[in-house]
Design a protein around this motif. Structure first.
Motif, PDB file in Angstrom:
ATOM      1  N   UNK A   1     -14.507  19.183   8.503  1.00  0.00           N
ATOM      2  CA  UNK A   1     -15.882  19.485   8.907  1.00  0.00           C
ATOM      3  C   UNK A   1     -16.854  18.347   8.611  1.00  0.00           C
ATOM      4  N   UNK A   2     -16.411  17.317   7.898  1.00  0.00           N
ATOM      5  CA  UNK A   2     -17.322  16.222   7.587  1.00  0.00           C
ATOM      6  C   UNK A   2     -16.645  15.147   6.776  1.00  0.00           C
ATOM      7  N   UNK A   3     -17.344  14.010   6.671  1.00  0.00           N
ATOM      8  CA  UNK A   3     -16.817  12.868   5.920  1.00  0.00           C
ATOM      9  C   UNK A   3     -17.702  12.459   4.756  1.00  0.00           C
ATOM     10  N   UNK A   4     -18.848  13.135   4.607  1.00  0.00           N
ATOM     11  CA  UNK A   4     -19.817  12.777   3.572  1.00  0.00           C
ATOM     12  C   UNK A   4     -20.330  14.060   2.934  1.00  0.00           C
ATOM     13  N   UNK A   5     -20.143  14.208   1.621  1.00  0.00           N
ATOM     14  CA  UNK A   5     -20.570  15.464   1.027  1.00  0.00           C
ATOM     15  C   UNK A   5     -20.567  15.436  -0.483  1.00  0.00           C
ATOM     16  N   UNK A   6     -20.820  16.624  -1.048  1.00  0.00           N
ATOM     17  CA  UNK A   6     -20.836  16.783  -2.500  1.00  0.00           C
ATOM     18  C   UNK A   6     -20.548  18.236  -2.851  1.00  0.00           C
ATOM     19  N   UNK A   7     -20.239  18.463  -4.121  1.00  0.00           N
ATOM     20  CA  UNK A   7     -19.946  19.819  -4.578  1.00  0.00           C
ATOM     21  C   UNK A   7     -19.278  19.776  -5.928  1.00  0.00           C
ATOM     22  N   UNK A   8     -18.333  20.704  -6.148  1.00  0.00           N
ATOM     23  CA  UNK A   8     -17.575  20.734  -7.389  1.00  0.00           C
ATOM     24  C   UNK A   8     -16.177  21.254  -7.090  1.00  0.00           C
ATOM     25  N   UNK A   9     -15.372  21.381  -8.132  1.00  0.00           N
ATOM     26  CA  UNK A   9     -13.983  21.803  -8.010  1.00  0.00           C
ATOM     27  C   UNK A   9     -13.802  23.159  -8.676  1.00  0.00           C
ATOM     28  N   UNK A  10     -12.704  23.843  -8.351  1.00  0.00           N
ATOM     29  CA  UNK A  10     -12.438  25.117  -9.005  1.00  0.00           C
ATOM     30  C   UNK A  10     -12.484  24.971 -10.512  1.00  0.00           C
ATOM     31  N   UNK A  11     -13.107  25.968 -11.146  1.00  0.00           N
ATOM     32  CA  UNK A  11     -13.342  25.886 -12.581  1.00  0.00           C
ATOM     33  C   UNK A  11     -14.480  24.961 -12.947  1.00  0.00           C
TER      34      UNK A  11
ATOM     35  N   UNK B   1     -16.286  11.148 -18.197  1.00  0.00           N
ATOM     36  CA  UNK B   1     -16.884   9.966 -17.595  1.00  0.00           C
ATOM     37  C   UNK B   1     -15.911   9.077 -16.859  1.00  0.00           C
ATOM     38  N   UNK B   2     -14.853   9.639 -16.293  1.00  0.00           N
ATOM     39  CA  UNK B   2     -13.887   8.868 -15.498  1.00  0.00           C
ATOM     40  C   UNK B   2     -14.001   9.269 -14.032  1.00  0.00           C
ATOM     41  N   UNK B   3     -13.868   8.278 -13.149  1.00  0.00           N
ATOM     42  CA  UNK B   3     -13.871   8.538 -11.708  1.00  0.00           C
ATOM     43  C   UNK B   3     -12.442   8.466 -11.196  1.00  0.00           C
ATOM     44  N   UNK B   4     -11.990   9.529 -10.525  1.00  0.00           N
ATOM     45  CA  UNK B   4     -10.634   9.554  -9.984  1.00  0.00           C
ATOM     46  C   UNK B   4     -10.669  10.093  -8.554  1.00  0.00           C
ATOM     47  N   UNK B   5      -9.847   9.497  -7.682  1.00  0.00           N
ATOM     48  CA  UNK B   5      -9.701  10.034  -6.334  1.00  0.00           C
ATOM     49  C   UNK B   5      -8.844  11.295  -6.411  1.00  0.00           C
ATOM     50  N   UNK B   6      -9.203  12.296  -5.601  1.00  0.00           N
ATOM     51  CA  UNK B   6      -8.608  13.614  -5.731  1.00  0.00           C
ATOM     52  C   UNK B   6      -7.765  13.954  -4.507  1.00  0.00           C
ATOM     53  N   UNK B   7      -6.633  14.608  -4.751  1.00  0.00           N
ATOM     54  CA  UNK B   7      -5.766  15.075  -3.675  1.00  0.00           C
ATOM     55  C   UNK B   7      -6.481  16.155  -2.860  1.00  0.00           C
ATOM     56  N   UNK B   8      -6.271  16.132  -1.552  1.00  0.00           N
ATOM     57  CA  UNK B   8      -6.962  17.080  -0.672  1.00  0.00           C
ATOM     58  C   UNK B   8      -6.395  18.489  -0.745  1.00  0.00           C
ATOM     59  N   UNK B   9      -5.369  18.694  -1.573  1.00  0.00           N
ATOM     60  CA  UNK B   9      -4.850  20.042  -1.782  1.00  0.00           C
ATOM     61  C   UNK B   9      -5.675  20.813  -2.797  1.00  0.00           C
ATOM     62  N   UNK B  10      -6.548  20.108  -3.534  1.00  0.00           N
ATOM     63  CA  UNK B  10      -7.374  20.796  -4.530  1.00  0.00           C
ATOM     64  C   UNK B  10      -8.363  21.735  -3.861  1.00  0.00           C
ATOM     65  N   UNK B  11      -8.825  22.721  -4.628  1.00  0.00           N
ATOM     66  CA  UNK B  11      -9.721  23.759  -4.113  1.00  0.00           C
ATOM     67  C   UNK B  11     -11.139  23.552  -4.617  1.00  0.00           C
ATOM     68  N   UNK B  12     -12.092  24.051  -3.838  1.00  0.00           N
ATOM     69  CA  UNK B  12     -13.494  23.974  -4.222  1.00  0.00           C
ATOM     70  C   UNK B  12     -14.133  25.358  -4.154  1.00  0.00           C
TER      71      UNK B  12
ATOM     72  N   UNK C   1     -23.915  32.283 -10.439  1.00  0.00           N
ATOM     73  CA  UNK C   1     -23.455  33.512 -11.079  1.00  0.00           C
ATOM     74  C   UNK C   1     -22.067  33.363 -11.698  1.00  0.00           C
ATOM     75  N   UNK C   2     -21.493  32.161 -11.639  1.00  0.00           N
ATOM     76  CA  UNK C   2     -20.204  31.936 -12.277  1.00  0.00           C
ATOM     77  C   UNK C   2     -19.006  32.159 -11.395  1.00  0.00           C
ATOM     78  N   UNK C   3     -19.195  32.115 -10.088  1.00  0.00           N
ATOM     79  CA  UNK C   3     -18.068  32.233  -9.166  1.00  0.00           C
ATOM     80  C   UNK C   3     -17.473  30.842  -8.945  1.00  0.00           C
ATOM     81  N   UNK C   4     -16.528  30.484  -9.796  1.00  0.00           N
ATOM     82  CA  UNK C   4     -16.012  29.118  -9.875  1.00  0.00           C
ATOM     83  C   UNK C   4     -14.636  28.950  -9.232  1.00  0.00           C
ATOM     84  N   UNK C   5     -14.112  30.001  -8.588  1.00  0.00           N
ATOM     85  CA  UNK C   5     -12.819  29.895  -7.916  1.00  0.00           C
ATOM     86  C   UNK C   5     -12.998  30.087  -6.418  1.00  0.00           C
ATOM     87  N   UNK C   6     -12.726  29.031  -5.656  1.00  0.00           N
ATOM     88  CA  UNK C   6     -12.829  29.109  -4.205  1.00  0.00           C
ATOM     89  C   UNK C   6     -11.469  29.068  -3.545  1.00  0.00           C
TER      90      UNK C   6
END
Length: 286
Positions: A80-90, A109-120, A65-70
């Motif tokens: 809560x885990x070490x293996x997962x998937x999802x997306x980022x805010x926006x 098409x670039x792969x980058x490691x992400x800071x854990x301060x980012x939101x999902x 439904x377009x709720x892209x801000x967590x």
């Protein structure tokens, strides 16, 4: 504001979901109609008394439904885990969690490691425990992979996590461009997704199986992201082929859902999402 959590076992999820959503997707498991081919060299380990938990933030219907801000940081998710998937805010690219680290596969098409301060706004994770391993027969496409994994599922109403490592002869993935308010719906976003087709990629497929009765919470059937060993390729998997691969399987009997406490989530009608639309955006179906 205090976040709300729901802790439920897989046997209780069905009673909490609408009958209409269950019926609409009762026959859909992303696996096609071909006769399944059994995987080989299966070794079963003692399941951890099915104590493992799948942790989930938000719901697939909210994302649709377009709720892209967590409100949840990746650092919180990592507890809560070490293996997962999802997306980022926006919906700023595809999120893959491997060995407790988070990676973004971008629209470019670039792969980058992400800071854990980012939101999902939406993610699932588990503390991966191997309950079974198997050597998979040659796979010509996603349908064949789903068929073989279905043969390895002992209890169809439990949740499952998979790690599949191998060299993938062909790999078709996607990512999406970061969105800005007012947000469109997820199907509208993915109408302009980037699609990447590569060959001979060695990497790890992270996958989850969600029973069809939980279609309003998560992607029903199989859902995969991939990350190459050299951390250069990845994304949401649309199609795949390989000659052989090893799969590690984690059978999961508990589900914990952390609900966003935002006005958008409280006010949205999340019952209007058609599970068939979820299937379309998560697969290579046109």
């Amino acid at each position: 504001m205090k976040k709300k959590r729901i802790m439920i076992t897989s046997t209780l999820v069905a009673a909490a979901l609408s009958l209409s959503a269950l019926t609409a997707f009762a026959a859909q498991d992303n696996s096609g109609n071909q006769t399944p081919q059994a995987p080989v060299a299966t070794t079963t380990y003692k399941a951890q008394e099915n104590k493992n938990t799948l942790f989930q933030y938000s719901t697939i219907n909210a994302l649709m439904k377009g709720q892209f801000d967590g409100e949840m940081t990746l650092g919180e998710l990592n507890k809560h885990g070490d293996t997962g998937l999802g997306t980022f805010n926006g919906v700023d690219g595809e999120l893959t969690q491997l060995d407790g680290k988070f990676y973004r596969y971008t629209y470019e098409g670039r792969m980058v490691e992400v800071d854990k301060k980012e939101l999902t706004p939406f993610a699932v994770t588990t503390k991966f425990q191997v309950t079974k391993t198997a050597r998979i027969n040659p796979v010509k496409d996603m349908t064949a992979l789903n068929e073989q994994l279905t043969k390895l599922i002992d209890h169809k109403n439990n949740f499952y996590a998979f790690k599949i490592h191998g060299t993938f002869k062909t790999l078709k993935t996607r990512s999406e461009e970061k969105q800005h308010k007012p947000y469109p719906t997820l199907p509208e976003v993915l109408a302009n997704q980037s699609v990447f087709e590569t060959e001979n990629v060695t990497g790890t497929l992270i996958g989850f199986y969600t029973p069809n009765y939980a279609a309003t919470l998560n992607v029903p059937g199989f859902h995969y992201h991939v990350i190459s060993d050299d951390k250069t390729k990845g994304g949401h998997v649309l199609n795949i082929s390989f000659d052989a691969a090893t799969v590690q399987i984690d059978e999961i009997a508990n589900l914990e859902v952390n609900l966003p406490q935002t006005h958008e989530f409280h006010d949205a009608d999340l019952t209007t999402v058609d599970p068939e639309d979820v299937h379309k955006v998560e697969t290579d179906q046109k």
